[in-house]
Design a protein around this motif. Structure first.
Motif, PDB file in Angstrom:
ATOM      1  N   THR A 449       0.847  -1.181   0.000  1.00 19.03           N
ATOM      2  CA  THR A 449       0.000   0.000   0.000  1.00 19.03           C
ATOM      3  C   THR A 449       0.886   1.235   0.000  1.00 19.03           C
ATOM      4  O   THR A 449       2.125   1.125   0.000  1.00 19.03           O
ATOM      5  CB  THR A 449      -0.949  -0.012   1.220  1.00 19.03           C
ATOM      6  OG1 THR A 449      -1.897   1.052   1.077  1.00 19.03           O
ATOM      7  CG2 THR A 449      -0.175   0.142   2.520  1.00 19.03           C
ATOM      8  N   SER A 450       0.282   2.385  -0.012  1.00 24.90           N
ATOM      9  CA  SER A 450       1.039   3.634   0.005  1.00 24.90           C
ATOM     10  C   SER A 450       0.343   4.628   0.915  1.00 24.90           C
ATOM     11  O   SER A 450      -0.859   4.525   1.197  1.00 24.90           O
ATOM     12  CB  SER A 450       1.169   4.199  -1.412  1.00 24.90           C
ATOM     13  OG  SER A 450      -0.103   4.488  -1.952  1.00 24.90           O
ATOM     14  N   VAL A 451       1.132   5.621   1.381  1.00 33.47           N
ATOM     15  CA  VAL A 451       0.595   6.664   2.249  1.00 33.47           C
ATOM     16  C   VAL A 451       1.375   7.949   1.967  1.00 33.47           C
ATOM     17  O   VAL A 451       2.593   7.908   1.740  1.00 33.47           O
ATOM     18  CB  VAL A 451       0.704   6.251   3.742  1.00 33.47           C
ATOM     19  CG1 VAL A 451       2.136   6.090   4.173  1.00 33.47           C
ATOM     20  CG2 VAL A 451      -0.024   7.246   4.632  1.00 33.47           C
ATOM     21  N   PRO A 452       0.708   9.091   1.887  1.00 37.23           N
ATOM     22  CA  PRO A 452       1.430  10.345   1.629  1.00 37.23           C
ATOM     23  C   PRO A 452       2.349  10.683   2.800  1.00 37.23           C
ATOM     24  O   PRO A 452       2.058  10.400   3.963  1.00 37.23           O
ATOM     25  CB  PRO A 452       0.300  11.371   1.473  1.00 37.23           C
ATOM     26  CG  PRO A 452      -0.939  10.582   1.215  1.00 37.23           C
ATOM     27  CD  PRO A 452      -0.750   9.285   1.910  1.00 37.23           C
ATOM     28  N   THR A 501      -1.702   5.493  10.587  1.00 39.05           N
ATOM     29  CA  THR A 501      -0.464   6.189  10.958  1.00 39.05           C
ATOM     30  C   THR A 501      -0.547   6.605  12.417  1.00 39.05           C
ATOM     31  O   THR A 501      -1.582   7.073  12.892  1.00 39.05           O
ATOM     32  CB  THR A 501      -0.234   7.413  10.067  1.00 39.05           C
ATOM     33  OG1 THR A 501      -1.367   8.286  10.178  1.00 39.05           O
ATOM     34  CG2 THR A 501      -0.056   6.995   8.605  1.00 39.05           C
ATOM     35  N   ARG A 502       0.557   6.422  13.125  1.00 42.32           N
ATOM     36  CA  ARG A 502       0.624   6.848  14.525  1.00 42.32           C
ATOM     37  C   ARG A 502       1.340   8.200  14.631  1.00 42.32           C
ATOM     38  O   ARG A 502       1.022   9.032  15.471  1.00 42.32           O
ATOM     39  CB  ARG A 502       1.350   5.795  15.345  1.00 42.32           C
ATOM     40  CG  ARG A 502       1.573   6.215  16.806  1.00 42.32           C
ATOM     41  CD  ARG A 502       2.414   5.205  17.559  1.00 42.32           C
ATOM     42  NE  ARG A 502       1.700   3.955  17.751  1.00 42.32           N
ATOM     43  CZ  ARG A 502       2.220   2.891  18.318  1.00 42.32           C
ATOM     44  NH1 ARG A 502       3.489   2.915  18.719  1.00 42.32           N
ATOM     45  NH2 ARG A 502       1.519   1.801  18.463  1.00 42.32           N
ATOM     46  N   ASP A 506       8.186   9.703   7.032  1.00 41.11           N
ATOM     47  CA  ASP A 506       9.204  10.519   6.367  1.00 41.11           C
ATOM     48  C   ASP A 506       9.809   9.720   5.216  1.00 41.11           C
ATOM     49  O   ASP A 506      10.496   8.714   5.440  1.00 41.11           O
ATOM     50  CB  ASP A 506      10.292  10.922   7.368  1.00 41.11           C
ATOM     51  CG  ASP A 506      11.287  11.898   6.743  1.00 41.11           C
ATOM     52  OD1 ASP A 506      12.273  12.234   7.406  1.00 41.11           O
ATOM     53  OD2 ASP A 506      11.089  12.320   5.582  1.00 41.11           O
ATOM     54  N   CYS A 507       9.550  10.165   3.997  1.00 42.32           N
ATOM     55  CA  CYS A 507      10.062   9.450   2.817  1.00 42.32           C
ATOM     56  C   CYS A 507      11.578   9.454   2.793  1.00 42.32           C
ATOM     57  O   CYS A 507      12.207   8.495   2.343  1.00 42.32           O
ATOM     58  CB  CYS A 507       9.492  10.089   1.551  1.00 42.32           C
ATOM     59  SG  CYS A 507      10.092   9.347   0.015  1.00 42.32           S
ATOM     60  N   GLU A 508      12.191  10.564   3.270  1.00 41.65           N
ATOM     61  CA  GLU A 508      13.653  10.640   3.209  1.00 41.65           C
ATOM     62  C   GLU A 508      14.313   9.680   4.203  1.00 41.65           C
ATOM     63  O   GLU A 508      15.447   9.237   3.998  1.00 41.65           O
ATOM     64  CB  GLU A 508      14.121  12.074   3.477  1.00 41.65           C
ATOM     65  CG  GLU A 508      13.861  13.041   2.316  1.00 41.65           C
ATOM     66  CD  GLU A 508      12.397  13.355   2.128  1.00 41.65           C
ATOM     67  OE1 GLU A 508      11.636  13.223   3.104  1.00 41.65           O
ATOM     68  OE2 GLU A 508      11.998  13.697   0.990  1.00 41.65           O
ATOM     69  N   THR A 509      13.627   9.386   5.292  1.00 37.85           N
ATOM     70  CA  THR A 509      14.168   8.418   6.258  1.00 37.85           C
ATOM     71  C   THR A 509      14.043   7.005   5.732  1.00 37.85           C
ATOM     72  O   THR A 509      14.987   6.213   5.754  1.00 37.85           O
ATOM     73  CB  THR A 509      13.426   8.541   7.603  1.00 37.85           C
ATOM     74  OG1 THR A 509      13.574   9.867   8.098  1.00 37.85           O
ATOM     75  CG2 THR A 509      13.975   7.537   8.610  1.00 37.85           C
ATOM     76  N   LEU A 534       4.281  -3.882   3.077  1.00 36.96           N
ATOM     77  CA  LEU A 534       5.202  -2.937   2.443  1.00 36.96           C
ATOM     78  C   LEU A 534       4.446  -1.637   2.169  1.00 36.96           C
ATOM     79  O   LEU A 534       3.474  -1.628   1.417  1.00 36.96           O
ATOM     80  CB  LEU A 534       5.757  -3.510   1.141  1.00 36.96           C
ATOM     81  CG  LEU A 534       6.542  -4.824   1.266  1.00 36.96           C
ATOM     82  CD1 LEU A 534       6.973  -5.319  -0.107  1.00 36.96           C
ATOM     83  CD2 LEU A 534       7.758  -4.644   2.173  1.00 36.96           C
ATOM     84  N   VAL A 535       4.895  -0.563   2.815  1.00 41.58           N
ATOM     85  CA  VAL A 535       4.234   0.734   2.691  1.00 41.58           C
ATOM     86  C   VAL A 535       5.133   1.672   1.895  1.00 41.58           C
ATOM     87  O   VAL A 535       6.289   1.908   2.275  1.00 41.58           O
ATOM     88  CB  VAL A 535       3.924   1.334   4.073  1.00 41.58           C
ATOM     89  CG1 VAL A 535       3.169   2.654   3.906  1.00 41.58           C
ATOM     90  CG2 VAL A 535       3.110   0.369   4.913  1.00 41.58           C
ATOM     91  N   THR A 536       4.635   2.152   0.771  1.00 41.69           N
ATOM     92  CA  THR A 536       5.372   3.143  -0.013  1.00 41.69           C
ATOM     93  C   THR A 536       4.996   4.534   0.477  1.00 41.69           C
ATOM     94  O   THR A 536       3.820   4.909   0.467  1.00 41.69           O
ATOM     95  CB  THR A 536       5.036   3.004  -1.502  1.00 41.69           C
ATOM     96  OG1 THR A 536       5.409   1.692  -1.945  1.00 41.69           O
ATOM     97  CG2 THR A 536       5.788   4.036  -2.323  1.00 41.69           C
ATOM     98  N   VAL A 537       5.987   5.283   0.955  1.00 38.42           N
ATOM     99  CA  VAL A 537       5.754   6.648   1.435  1.00 38.42           C
ATOM    100  C   VAL A 537       5.882   7.584   0.239  1.00 38.42           C
ATOM    101  O   VAL A 537       6.952   7.663  -0.387  1.00 38.42           O
ATOM    102  CB  VAL A 537       6.749   7.021   2.545  1.00 38.42           C
ATOM    103  CG1 VAL A 537       6.465   8.444   3.013  1.00 38.42           C
ATOM    104  CG2 VAL A 537       6.625   6.050   3.711  1.00 38.42           C
TER     105      VAL A 537
END
Length: 572
Positions: A449-452, A501-502, A506-509, A534-537
């Motif tokens: 899945t993905s999350v902004p 989300t808790r 952070d995509c960069e992390t 697997l979560v795509t940020v």
């Protein structure tokens, strides 16, 4: 602008120059190739262009006779034509013989001659035996030609592997090898998808489907549904009366799986009191029976397949001839469960007691001795035991699995030996109780899945789901997340499996954190299983570029050629 590579060769002959140019295939129309008279002052323009017959110079190249400039007229295809030849005659000076060579690009994928290929193996084929497969061919050259083969899908249990070798014709030939042991009764067909890859970056590829049929050999004997059969028949039964039907199966195919039944007359029923239908396995009375002469007939029944080298197996059939009387027996059943109800745990061991049965026949002068007790039903999972023909015990004969079958209907039959016989029956509806022997099973092993990146706390991400075929507490599922470096970004509802989300992600992390979801039941002890999430940020533009250093210093020699690289900078 694409630049051509120019190679100048001066012929040893005094009356002619030789010029050779190279241009990359697929270069766009108008690409500069070279000048005819460069470095040849004695062969100045204008030129008379004389193409070598059949070289398609006028179709594919544009040559200016006034300047000697050569350009492409159309995109060139090396696989169609790899060179062009012409002679340029100058106004004065020696002739120029010109060859324009077309260099290769990776513009052709490997191609199999057919999209589908059919192959057969016998199931007893030894390991490492090979079958040649149609190789893929690639019109490109060198590293751009076919380099390797892979099995993409369909290779159940890794039953096959590929090997390849290149021969003098440049083709990478392909063999299919057996990697394990084949068993048609387990898997009778494979559908392999094989890909061929060239050496380009990225590689081009072609695929072929190989349908593999596993041919049967007669390697399985027939198997009876039961190793021992029993039946009763009154002594006044007429010839042709059915007694019972035996049944065997053979997992082989064709003639190897066809079964023929017979009675072994050397070991049993030498007087031909019974006969058996060779096709159906039904045993019938063949001669008049006499209780007083013989009240028990034991047959050895043979099931033989029709293979070229037939295999066979045997079963024992006990046929009891009964007498005639006028009082039916009575049956008393005591269940041996903790609450004396008809139930048994699915974890019960073999030979564990289920019920105690006692039988009484008023017609028998010797109590119990004139009564035969049988147990039917239960699909062979239960058996009847006795040591003295007085007390019978129903015991577990095969492992039980509540998830496969939760109830059994058993039929206890007590038959006396009168003529005609009388019997009593007792139906037992036996319930199989649950133990926690099945872990939860996720609907998917991997969830994606993905999350902004800017998602607020509490944003739903995905809902996972697992099932448990056990019952009650043993199937009550709770969800949790195993601790990882990014697991504190998320939380999961222990009952619904909803992941939210808790905290801020952070995509960069970590642009794709991997979580392990645990589903645990509430059995004692509890069982659990896991699935990967697997979560795509999804990135937002929240970081400005940064040079890898703030000051650069470089020294350049004064004779450094134009176009030389003197410094490379990069940013993050």
């Amino acid at each position: 602008m694409l630049r051509a590579i120019i190679c100048v060769l001066v012929a040893s002959a005094a009356a002619e120059h030789v010029r050779e140019f190279t241009v990359r295939e697929n270069a766009r129309a108008g690409t500069f190739v070279g000048h005819l008279g460069d470095e040849l002052p004695d062969a100045a323009p204008p030129y008379t262009i004389v193409p070598v017959p059949g070289s398609a110079v006028n179709d594919d190249l544009k040559i200016d006779p006034h300047t000697g400039e050569i350009r492409t007229r159309v995109p060139l295809d090396r696989e169609n034509r790899d060179h062009y030849a012409l002679v340029a005659i100058p106004a004065s000076g020696d002739n120029i013989r010109v060859v324009v060579r077309v260099s290769d690009e990776n513009d052709n994928a490997p191609t199999f001659p057919t999209a589908i290929m059919n192959v057969e193996f016998s199931e007893n084929t030894p390991r490492d035996v090979k079958r040649k497969l149609n190789p893929a061919k690639d019109q490109d050259l060198g590293i751009f030609n076919t380099q390797r083969y892979n099995i993409v899908s369909g290779n159940t249990d890794n039953a096959f592997r590929l090997s390849s070798h290149r021969e003098r014709d440049g083709v990478l030939y392909l063999d299919l090898q057996i990697n394990g042991f084949l068993d048609r009764e387990t898997t009778d067909h494979y559908e392999l998808v094989i890909e061929a890859l060239d050496g380009g970056t990225p590689p081009l590829r072609g695929t072929m489907t190989v349908n593999i049929t596993i041919l049967d050999v007669n390697d399985n004997p027939p198997a009876f549904a039961e190793t021992a059969y029993s039946a009763m028949i009154p002594e006044n039964a007429t010839v042709g009366t059915p007694v019972l039907k035996v049944f065997a199966t053979d997992s082989d195919a064709g003639e190897n799986g066809l079964i023929e039944y017979s009675i072994n007359r050397r070991q049993s029923d030498k007087d031909n009191m019974f006969k058996i239908d060779p096709d159906t396995g039904e045993i019938t009375v063949n001669k008049a029976l006499d209780f007083e002469t013989k009240d028990l007939h034991e047959l050895v029944v043979v099931a033989r397949d029709k293979g070229a080298q037939p295999l066979e197996t045997t079963a024992f059939v006990s046929i009891r001839v009964t007498d005639v009387n006028d009082n039916q027996p009575t049956i008393d059943v005591i269940f041996l469960s903790d609450d004396a109800t008809p139930k048994i745990s699915e974890a019960a061991q073999l030979d564990e007691f289920v019920a105690r049965i006692s039988v009484h026949d008023p017609d028998s002068k010797t109590e119990y001795s004139n009564v035969n007790v049988t147990l039917s039903g239960g699909d062979g999972h239960f058996d009847l035991r006795t040591h003295d023909n007085i007390i019978y015990l129903v015991v577990v004969a095969l492992p039980l699995d509540r998830e496969s079958q939760s109830t059994y209907t058993l039929n206890v039959v007590a038959t006396d030996k009168g003529s005609p016989p009388l019997h009593a029956s007792r139906i037992i509806n036996l319930r199989v109780t649950d133990v926690n022997d099945n872990p939860p099973v996720f609907l998917e092993s991997v969830y994606k899945t993905s999350v902004p990146e800017a998602a607020a706390s509490g944003t739903p991400v995905i809902q996972v789901s697992a099932t448990d075929v056990d019952e009650a507490e043993n199937s009550d599922i709770r969800y949790s997340l195993l601790p990882t470096s990014q697991s504190d970004w998320f939380s999961i509802d222990e009952r619904s499996g909803l992941v939210t989300t808790r905290s801020r992600v952070d995509c960069e992390t970590n642009p794709m954190p991997s979580l392990t979801v645990v589903a645990s039941d509430r059995g004692n002890p509890p069982l659990s299983s896991t699935a990967t999430l697997l979560v795509t940020v999804l990135d937002v533009n929240d970081n400005e570029p940064i040079f890898d250093q703030s000051f650069y210093n470089v020294t350049v020699p004064e004779n450094e050629a134009v176009g030389s690289c003197i410094l490379k900078v990069s940013s993050l």
